[in-house]
Motif scaffolding. Structure first.
Motif, mmCIF file in Angstrom:
data_model
loop_
_atom_site.group_PDB
_atom_site.id
_atom_site.type_symbol
_atom_site.label_atom_id
_atom_site.label_comp_id
_atom_site.label_asym_id
_atom_site.label_seq_id
_atom_site.Cartn_x
_atom_site.Cartn_y
_atom_site.Cartn_z
ATOM 1 N N GLU A 1 0.725 -1.092 -0.251
ATOM 2 C CA GLU A 1 0.019 0.195 0.031
ATOM 3 C C GLU A 1 0.839 1.343 0.054
ATOM 4 O O GLU A 1 1.509 1.782 1.049
ATOM 5 N N PRO A 2 1.037 2.248 -1.208
ATOM 6 C CA PRO A 2 1.899 3.186 -1.121
ATOM 7 C C PRO A 2 1.478 4.169 -0.077
ATOM 8 O O PRO A 2 0.367 4.281 0.233
ATOM 9 N N LYS A 3 2.387 4.673 0.378
ATOM 10 C CA LYS A 3 2.282 5.721 1.383
ATOM 11 C C LYS A 3 3.016 7.135 0.937
ATOM 12 O O LYS A 3 4.153 7.079 0.954
ATOM 13 N N PHE A 4 1.979 7.959 0.622
ATOM 14 C CA PHE A 4 2.686 9.362 0.054
ATOM 15 C C PHE A 4 2.498 10.659 0.915
ATOM 16 O O PHE A 4 1.998 11.597 0.450
ATOM 17 N N SER A 5 2.756 10.249 2.272
ATOM 18 C CA SER A 5 2.498 11.553 3.159
ATOM 19 C C SER A 5 3.698 12.486 2.976
ATOM 20 O O SER A 5 5.104 11.988 3.056
ATOM 21 N N LEU A 6 3.428 13.611 2.712
ATOM 22 C CA LEU A 6 4.675 14.707 2.486
ATOM 23 C C LEU A 6 5.030 15.303 3.613
ATOM 24 O O LEU A 6 6.094 16.030 3.879
ATOM 25 N N THR A 7 4.413 15.094 4.818
ATOM 26 C CA THR A 7 4.674 15.895 6.160
ATOM 27 C C THR A 7 5.931 15.412 6.760
ATOM 28 O O THR A 7 6.631 16.260 7.086
ATOM 29 N N PRO A 8 6.543 14.174 6.702
ATOM 30 C CA PRO A 8 7.510 13.841 7.109
ATOM 31 C C PRO A 8 8.796 14.387 6.053
ATOM 32 O O PRO A 8 9.890 14.748 6.815
ATOM 33 N N ASP B 1 10.905 13.289 14.112
ATOM 34 C CA ASP B 1 11.458 13.150 15.456
ATOM 35 C C ASP B 1 12.546 14.545 15.423
ATOM 36 O O ASP B 1 13.449 14.427 14.584
ATOM 37 N N LEU B 2 12.243 15.570 16.313
ATOM 38 C CA LEU B 2 13.173 16.555 16.751
ATOM 39 C C LEU B 2 14.544 15.981 17.318
ATOM 40 O O LEU B 2 15.277 16.937 17.343
ATOM 41 N N ASN B 3 14.459 14.901 17.793
ATOM 42 C CA ASN B 3 15.677 14.351 18.251
ATOM 43 C C ASN B 3 17.030 14.685 17.446
ATOM 44 O O ASN B 3 17.191 14.397 16.287
ATOM 45 N N MET C 1 16.706 12.099 8.931
ATOM 46 C CA MET C 1 15.632 12.646 8.399
ATOM 47 C C MET C 1 15.615 12.374 6.853
ATOM 48 O O MET C 1 16.734 11.878 6.404
ATOM 49 N N ARG C 2 14.803 12.832 6.279
ATOM 50 C CA ARG C 2 14.662 12.972 4.868
ATOM 51 C C ARG C 2 14.242 14.052 4.323
ATOM 52 O O ARG C 2 13.029 14.520 4.887
ATOM 53 N N THR C 3 14.859 14.824 3.695
ATOM 54 C CA THR C 3 14.460 16.122 3.072
ATOM 55 C C THR C 3 13.646 15.919 1.676
ATOM 56 O O THR C 3 13.804 14.876 0.900
ATOM 57 N N PHE C 4 13.150 16.844 1.280
ATOM 58 C CA PHE C 4 12.426 16.946 -0.119
ATOM 59 C C PHE C 4 13.534 16.778 -1.443
ATOM 60 O O PHE C 4 13.331 16.168 -2.037
ATOM 61 N N ALA C 5 14.616 17.487 -1.171
ATOM 62 C CA ALA C 5 15.499 17.681 -2.308
ATOM 63 C C ALA C 5 16.154 16.216 -2.497
ATOM 64 O O ALA C 5 16.412 15.521 -3.457
ATOM 65 N N ALA C 6 16.575 15.590 -0.975
ATOM 66 C CA ALA C 6 17.248 14.265 -1.099
ATOM 67 C C ALA C 6 16.064 13.365 -1.551
ATOM 68 O O ALA C 6 16.617 12.045 -2.241
#
Length: 729
Positions: free
Chosen positions: A419-426, A666-668, A673-678
């Motif tokens: 099931e593809p998960k396409f949340s842009l929030t993370p 996670d602010l830790n 993390m993963r960014t838009f550009a990466a």
């Protein structure tokens, strides 16, 4: 004596100024045009995501056989396959429904036929003698004399061998993997017959099965396999009561859950598994369709309701797509509602005219086929991107197999039931997190360095330092990312205590050194005026070396011997080797030259008459710096910080190589993390052109563009206000 033709010189300057103005204007227009074209192309790629879904009737063919047990089609919907009760398989043209080919598979009549889960081209047919035989339908494209033809054939499996069901079996289901074949049959006394053939091969007969019978409730139950045949669903189609049975082996089945699908006493009217069978769709008389999914719990894996969609009138039939998590629900008023579970969207509706006895999607879900009596109807569906909605992009979604709704980005998997998960929030969170920690590291160092270089450093040292820092901007970020990921990250992990304490030891050490320096004779200060930074560098190196050298004693003193274990036990913070701390240091180093250069130019460019006037009025150098220089240079400093922030937001290679590249929220400081550009850099080469994944990546590019545009606009507004306020000093 030399004479000058002033009118000619004036005209020449005028022409030069005119040409320069036009070139600069053309360049500005070209930049604006390029931005507009980029935006236009992004919108052109993205807009199909939000195109409405349509479903339209195509053909209505009657006078067909009335004994059709199953319907299928080839991948491109050129041929419709009718599996009949007389043992024949008919291949009909999808446009005209003329018979292209008909093959007799069995001389005996068939009682029922079911697709072999999870395949779409293999069937199990039970004849009137209760023997189950298996066959595969093959659609093969051939080119004869450069002309494309589609040929159909039937391949009997296991050399045509059969499995004999008991005569009192009411229904059955079949699962097949590469090595095993499992059969479950429900007997009229409520018991379940479980059969398993191991090490199967299409070229060998079925033999030596493991068989087991387990008791079950009596009633109108329907039994079918769950994902990978590790589970069984046993559903009462009248009351909604169900059993979830774990089947690690057919010899060791175990009931995990006994419950009911009924809503406030409202028994279900239809039950249909979704792709992969991790979820069941349950229709009700209230007009709702509830999705029940296998989810972890304190007592183990159970079925849990995760979402409900309401259609208004009682649900009569359900059918699910073969390759996605979409479905169609037919209500009591003959309306078919096309919907998608992940996005929780009702996509389109159409009146079918009658409630069909069979309802199937084509493999690509671009056709819907209904069968009623002797009539078949087909419907064309335009539904390219049903899994996308505003909620699925930005809100929490309850995905299959999860305990609760979450933000998640996972665009692909080796599992075809995925099931593809396409949340842009993370991704947005990761982008801002990386930029935040990079700016926390870079801004104080760059601005403070610019202040010192422009106001307190000697001209000779400034002539070396300023170009040296500015040339760092030319260092390829892939080199910085490479060093950060493979060299810096292991060092930080091995000396975590020292790295953390450097933030305390270095400032305190420098304050002590500055205090000692201030007590030296004035002739020493005069001799070293403007060269204090060069003298302080060895002190910084020495303090850093001492802190790293005594890493373990410091860890024993402050963190019970292990900083990572202490943080996890006391603070609940997990540590990943490639984390935001590494990004802050590495990307900060990439941003520092930009902020430093612009800030230093702004500070150094403050008119000297302001500085001399302040000093003449009795202000100290620091008072002049704080109350005159920094205020006057504040527009330039603010612009430098915002340009550095834009650089950090759009950075690709450093975050790609120096983080775990995991889209978590996670602010830790010690998590990645993963960014838009990466994310774009990683996944764009692997995405299928014009797929939902492909267009979502362009959407992330647009969001990144909008973010930088918003911050740059805000920066320009603030800069202009600062310039207006302090420009007249």
């Amino acid at each position: 004596m030399t004479t000058y033709d002033l009118p000619k010189i004036s005209n020449r300057r005028k022409w030069t100024n005119t040409i320069t103005a036009k070139v600069i204007g053309a360049g500005g227009i070209a930049v604006i045009a390029a931005i507009v074209l980029i935006m236009g192309y992004l919108f052109w790629v993205i807009l199909p995501i939000f195109a409405p879904t349509t479903i339209e009737p195509l053909d209505n063919v009657s006078q067909l056989p009335d004994d059709v047990l199953a319907i299928g089609s080839d991948d491109s919907f050129e041929i419709v396959t009718l599996i009949r009760g007389n043992g024949d398989v008919e291949f009909r043209n999808a446009s005209t429904f003329d018979i292209e080919n008909a093959i007799e598979v069995s001389s005996a009549s068939w009682r029922d036929v079911t697709p072999v889960f999870p395949t779409t081209d293999t069937y199990a047919a039970r004849d009137v003698g209760d023997e189950i035989r298996f066959f595969r339908i093959v659609h093969q494209v051939r080119y004869i004399n450069d002309e494309r033809t589609l040929q159909q054939s039937i391949t009997p499996l296991f050399l045509g061998s059969a499995y004999q069901l008991p005569p009192n079996a009411t229904d059955f289901d079949v699962y097949r993997s590469d090595e095993d074949l499992r059969i479950v049959a429900r007997l009229d006394d409520g018991s379940l017959l479980l059969v398993e053939f191991e090490d199967i091969d299409d070229e060998f007969e079925l033999e030596f099965p493991d068989e087991n019978t387990m008791p079950g409730p009596i009633g109108p139950y329907r039994t079918f396999f769950g994902p990978r045949s590790r589970f069984l669903y046993n559903v009462n189609q009248e009351t909604g009561e169900f059993q979830l049975i774990l089947v690690p082996s057919v010899l060791r089945p175990r009931v995990l859950q006994e419950s009911s699908f009924a809503e406030n006493g409202d028994a279900p009217t239809a039950v249909e598994p979704l792709l992969g069978r991790y979820s069941l769709l349950v229709g009700h008389r209230t007009g709702s369709v509830r999705q029940w999914s296998l989810s972890p719990s304190e007592v183990g894996t159970i079925l849990k309701p995760i979402r409900t969609m309401t259609f208004g009138t009682p649900i009569s039939a359900l059918a699910s797509e073969q390759r996605r998590k979409g479905f169609v629900a037919v209500d009591a008023q003959n309306n078919a509602h096309l919907a998608y579970t992940t996005s929780d969207r009702l996509l389109a509706s159409i009146d079918l005219g009658a409630i069909p006895t069979q309802l199937v999607f084509s493999p690509r879900s671009d056709r819907l086929v209904t069968y009623q009596g002797t009539e078949i109807r087909t419907y064309a569906i335009e539904n390219a991107h049903p899994e996308i909605s505003w909620g699925s992009l930005w809100s929490k979604v309850w995905y299959e197999g999860y305990e609760e709704p979450v933000f998640s980005w996972q665009s692909s998997s080796a599992d075809t039931d995925f099931e593809p998960k396409f949340s842009l929030t993370p991704l947005l969170f990761g982008t801002l997190k990386a930029a935040f920690y990079a700016m926390i590291f870079a801004t104080p160092i760059a601005v403070a360095g610019a202040i010192y270089t422009a106001n307190f450093m000697s001209p000779g040292m400034r002539a070396w330092v300023k170009p040296g820092i500015e040339i760092m901007a030319a260092l390829p970020t892939v080199i910085i990312g490479f060093l950060a990921g493979l060299w810096l990250a292991p060092i930080v992990e091995d000396h975590l205590t020292s790295v953390l304490l450097c933030g305390i030891v270095l400032p305190i050490g420098m304050l002590l050194f500055a205090t000692i320096w201030s007590r030296l004779p004035s002739r020493v200060h005069s001799a070293c005026d403007g060269w204090f930074a060069a003298i302080a560098i060895p002190v910084l190196v020495f303090l850093t070396w001492v802190t790293l050298e005594f890493d373990q004693p410091l860890a024993d003193l402050f963190f019970d011997g292990d900083a990572k274990a202490w943080m996890y036990e006391k603070l609940g913070l997990e540590y990943d080797q490639r984390n935001a701390l590494i990004i802050g240091i590495a990307m900060g180093l990439a941003v520092i030259p930009t902020i430093f250069a612009i800030s230093e130019d702004a500070i150094y460019g403050v008119p000297q008459h302001l500085v001399h006037g302040s000093l003449a009025l009795g202000a100290t150098r620091w008072q002049t710096l704080v109350r005159v220089v920094l205020l006057t240079a504040s527009p330039g400093i603010f612009s430098a910080i915002m340009i550095g922030f834009g650089r950090a937001v759009g950075e690709t290679m450093i975050v790609l190589m120096a983080t775990g590249n995991t889209p978590i929220m996670d602010l830790n400081l010690f998590q990645g993390m993963r960014t838009f550009a990466a994310n774009i850099a990683v996944e764009m080469p692997e995405s299928e052109a014009n797929s939902t994944h492909f267009r979502i990546l362009f959407l992330t590019a647009l969001v990144l563009f909008v973010i930088t545009f918003m911050f740059n606009t805000l920066a320009e507004i603030v800069r202009n206000r600062l310039r207006t306020r302090y420009g007249n000093l």
